[in-house]
Every structure is written in C-alpha cells, then in structure tokens.
Write an enzyme that holds these catalytic residues in place. Structure first.
Site, PDB file in Angstrom:
ATOM      1  CE  LYS A 144      -3.799  -2.347   2.454  1.00 33.31           C
ATOM      2  NZ  LYS A 144      -4.696  -2.273   3.644  1.00 33.31           N
ATOM      3  CE1 TYR A 196      -9.110  -3.205   0.693  1.00 32.74           C
ATOM      4  CE2 TYR A 196      -8.352  -1.107  -0.177  1.00 32.74           C
ATOM      5  CZ  TYR A 196      -8.103  -2.295   0.501  1.00 32.74           C
ATOM      6  OH  TYR A 196      -6.829  -2.555   0.983  1.00 32.74           O
ATOM      7  CG  PHE A 234     -13.241   1.447   7.492  1.00 29.69           C
ATOM      8  CD1 PHE A 234     -12.737   0.875   6.331  1.00 29.69           C
ATOM      9  CD2 PHE A 234     -13.901   0.615   8.398  1.00 29.69           C
ATOM     10  CE1 PHE A 234     -12.880  -0.472   6.068  1.00 29.69           C
ATOM     11  CE2 PHE A 234     -14.043  -0.746   8.148  1.00 29.69           C
ATOM     12  CZ  PHE A 234     -13.530  -1.292   6.975  1.00 29.69           C
ATOM     13  NE  ARG A 271      -6.226 -12.470   4.815  1.00 29.82           N
ATOM     14  CZ  ARG A 271      -6.923 -11.349   4.936  1.00 29.82           C
ATOM     15  NH1 ARG A 271      -6.743 -10.345   4.068  1.00 29.82           N
ATOM     16  NH2 ARG A 271      -7.786 -11.196   5.892  1.00 29.82           N
ATOM     17  CB  THR A 300      -7.306  -6.506   9.619  1.00 30.44           C
ATOM     18  OG1 THR A 300      -7.598  -7.634   8.787  1.00 30.44           O
ATOM     19  CG2 THR A 300      -7.729  -5.228   8.928  1.00 30.44           C
ATOM     20  NE  ARG A 341      -2.102  -5.907   7.231  1.00 28.02           N
ATOM     21  CZ  ARG A 341      -3.207  -6.474   6.761  1.00 28.02           C
ATOM     22  NH1 ARG A 341      -3.761  -7.491   7.403  1.00 28.02           N
ATOM     23  NH2 ARG A 341      -3.766  -6.031   5.646  1.00 28.02           N
ATOM     24  CG  ASN A 388      -3.554  -2.487   7.191  1.00 27.47           C
ATOM     25  OD1 ASN A 388      -3.472  -1.948   6.077  1.00 27.47           O
ATOM     26  ND2 ASN A 388      -4.548  -3.288   7.523  1.00 27.47           N
ATOM     27  CG  HIS A 407      -4.999  -6.307  -0.313  1.00 28.86           C
ATOM     28  ND1 HIS A 407      -6.219  -6.384   0.317  1.00 28.86           N
ATOM     29  CD2 HIS A 407      -5.058  -7.145  -1.381  1.00 28.86           C
ATOM     30  CE1 HIS A 407      -6.997  -7.225  -0.364  1.00 28.86           C
ATOM     31  NE2 HIS A 407      -6.315  -7.693  -1.390  1.00 28.86           N
ATOM     32  CD  GLU A 446      -8.450  -9.076  -3.656  1.00 25.40           C
ATOM     33  OE1 GLU A 446      -7.315  -9.558  -3.408  1.00 25.40           O
ATOM     34  OE2 GLU A 446      -9.290  -8.832  -2.772  1.00 25.40           O
TER      35      GLU A 446
HETATM   36  P1  IDP Z   1      -7.629  -7.069   5.341  1.00 23.03           P
HETATM   37  O1  IDP Z   1      -6.836  -5.989   4.626  1.00 23.03           O
HETATM   38  O2  IDP Z   1      -6.825  -7.695   6.425  1.00 23.03           O
HETATM   39  O3  IDP Z   1      -8.241  -8.075   4.411  1.00 23.03           O
HETATM   40  P2  IDP Z   1     -10.299  -5.931   5.641  1.00 23.03           P
HETATM   41  O4  IDP Z   1     -11.217  -6.161   6.779  1.00 23.03           O
HETATM   42  O5  IDP Z   1     -10.633  -6.552   4.333  1.00 23.03           O
HETATM   43  O6  IDP Z   1      -8.824  -6.335   6.113  1.00 23.03           O
HETATM   44  O7  IDP Z   1     -10.194  -4.352   5.471  1.00 23.03           O
HETATM   45  C1  IDP Z   1      -9.569  -3.804   4.330  1.00 23.03           C
HETATM   46  C2  IDP Z   1      -8.695  -2.651   4.743  1.00 23.03           C
HETATM   47  O8  IDP Z   1      -9.527  -1.603   5.230  1.00 23.03           O
HETATM   48  C3  IDP Z   1      -7.740  -2.942   5.902  1.00 23.03           C
HETATM   49  O9  IDP Z   1      -6.539  -3.556   5.502  1.00 23.03           O
HETATM   50  C4  IDP Z   1      -7.495  -1.560   6.434  1.00 23.03           C
HETATM   51  O10 IDP Z   1      -6.565  -0.844   5.609  1.00 23.03           O
HETATM   52  C5  IDP Z   1      -8.865  -0.919   6.276  1.00 23.03           C
HETATM   53  N1  IDP Z   1      -9.686  -1.063   7.493  1.00 23.03           N
HETATM   54  C6  IDP Z   1     -10.288  -2.169   7.948  1.00 23.03           C
HETATM   55  N2  IDP Z   1     -10.951  -1.941   9.091  1.00 23.03           N
HETATM   56  C7  IDP Z   1     -10.746  -0.625   9.369  1.00 23.03           C
HETATM   57  C8  IDP Z   1     -11.166   0.235  10.438  1.00 23.03           C
HETATM   58  O11 IDP Z   1     -11.856  -0.166  11.369  1.00 23.03           O
HETATM   59  N3  IDP Z   1     -10.748   1.538  10.365  1.00 23.03           N
HETATM   60  C9  IDP Z   1      -9.970   2.012   9.342  1.00 23.03           C
HETATM   61  N4  IDP Z   1      -9.554   1.233   8.330  1.00 23.03           N
HETATM   62  C10 IDP Z   1      -9.936  -0.064   8.343  1.00 23.03           C
HETATM   63 MG    MG Z   2      -9.759  -7.903   3.052  1.00 25.49          MG
END
Ligand code: IDP
Ligand code: MG
Length: 149
Positions: A9, A49, A57, A85, A91, A102, A112, A115, A126
């Site tokens: 990212k 997304y 968010f 993963r 996450t 992470r 974070n 992805h 994707e």
């Molecule tokens: P992942 O990246 O581990 O698959 P997802 O739940 O798919 O996690 O969320 C996608 C991305 O959205 C996360 O990697 C993070 O950058 C962002 N994100 C997820 N939850 C939150 C939140 O509660 N606040 C702000 N950003 C979030």
């Molecule tokens: Mg995800």
C-alpha cells in the site's frame, strides 16, 4: 498451484518497505508471476474494496489507497493464499503477531502496509482487476525441486 494477489500500500512504498516485503515472500519460497508499480484510480479502489462500501471507514480507505503509488504483485505456490495472509498478520496491527509484516512495521489499522487476498475467489477477482492475462508470466523456476518435495 495456487495464486494470490498482494499489494504494498502507499504507506509501504513511502516508507521504503517494497524490497523488504517482496523479499519475505521470495525467501519463503513463493514464486513471483507478476509485479508492477501503479497509482490506483478512485474507480479501481472502489472496485477492489467493494465489499467495504457501506463501512464507515470506506471513504478514508479509498483516500488512503489512492494517495500514492502502490506495488501490486501475484505470487504462486502451494497454499499461498492462506500462508500469505498469515505472513501479513491481523488486519489490526495491534493484534498482529510479532514477526508478521504488520506485526513488525505497523501500528494503525488505517496504515497497515499490505493487502493480501483472503480466499480463492478474492484472489481470482483481484488478480483480474489489477493484471491483464498477458502480464502473468508462466516460467519454470529451477529452484522448485529444493522447495517442494
Ligand atoms: P484485510 O486488509 O486484512 O483483508 P479488511 O477487513 O478486508 O482487512 O479491510 C480492508 C482494509 O480496510 C484494511 O486492511 C485496512 O486498511 C482498512 N480497514 C479495515 N478496518 C478498518 C477500520 O476499522 N478503520 C480504518 N480502516 C480499516
Ligand atoms: Mg480484506
């Protein structure tokens, strides 16, 4: 062999972590089959997304992921989706185990670093969003007999 989609990212690129992140997957034994740097458009961000469209968010997430260049890649290997993963860590970086990407480099869920696809269906979707079929290279890696029995 399974394939997955990984994205460094904008924060990972800005912090100079591209090489470090790619190196971890290479050292593990996964094979790169595609790699490129790009700036994600708003349209691509909303598609990538899409599952989070209704989340509070979402707007910040789109701003974040489009805020600078990213590095996209496709990795191939046995069980690569789940293993990548696991290598990324949770996450929420606060929950990410030490030693994961992470868990080593991130503090905030909104920064974070990486992805990775979460399922075979997400990986296929994707990879198709970010790469044309002719950008996925089919190549024989001579090292494979030292990685797979
Ligand atoms: P992942 O990246 O581990 O698959 P997802 O739940 O798919 O996690 O969320 C996608 C991305 O959205 C996360 O990697 C993070 O950058 C962002 N994100 C997820 N939850 C939150 C939140 O509660 N606040 C702000 N950003 C979030
Ligand atoms: Mg995800």
């Amino acid at each position: 062999m399974e394939r997955t989609f990984v994205l460094v990212k904008p924060d990972g690129v800005q912090r100079g972590l591209v090489g470090e992140i790619v190196a971890r997957f290479e050292r593990r034994g996964f094979k790169l089959v595609a790699l490129k740097m790009l700036r994600i458009s708003r349209d691509l961000a909303e598609q990538h997304y899409g599952e989070h469209r209704e989340k509070p968010f979402f707007e910040d997430l789109v701003k974040y992921i489009t805020s600078g260049p990213v590095v996209a890649m496709v990795l191939e290997g046995r069980n690569v989706i789940t293993t990548v993963r696991d290598m990324l860590g949770a996450t929420q970086p606060a929950k990410a185990l030490p030693g994961t990407i992470r868990g080593t480099y991130a503090i905030d869920v909104g920064r974070n670093i990486v992805h990775g696809s979460d399922s075979p269906a997400s990986a296929a979707r994707e990879i198709g969003l970010f790469f044309a079929a002719d950008e996925l290279l089919v190549w024989k890696r001579d090292l494979d007999s030292w990685i797979y029995e």
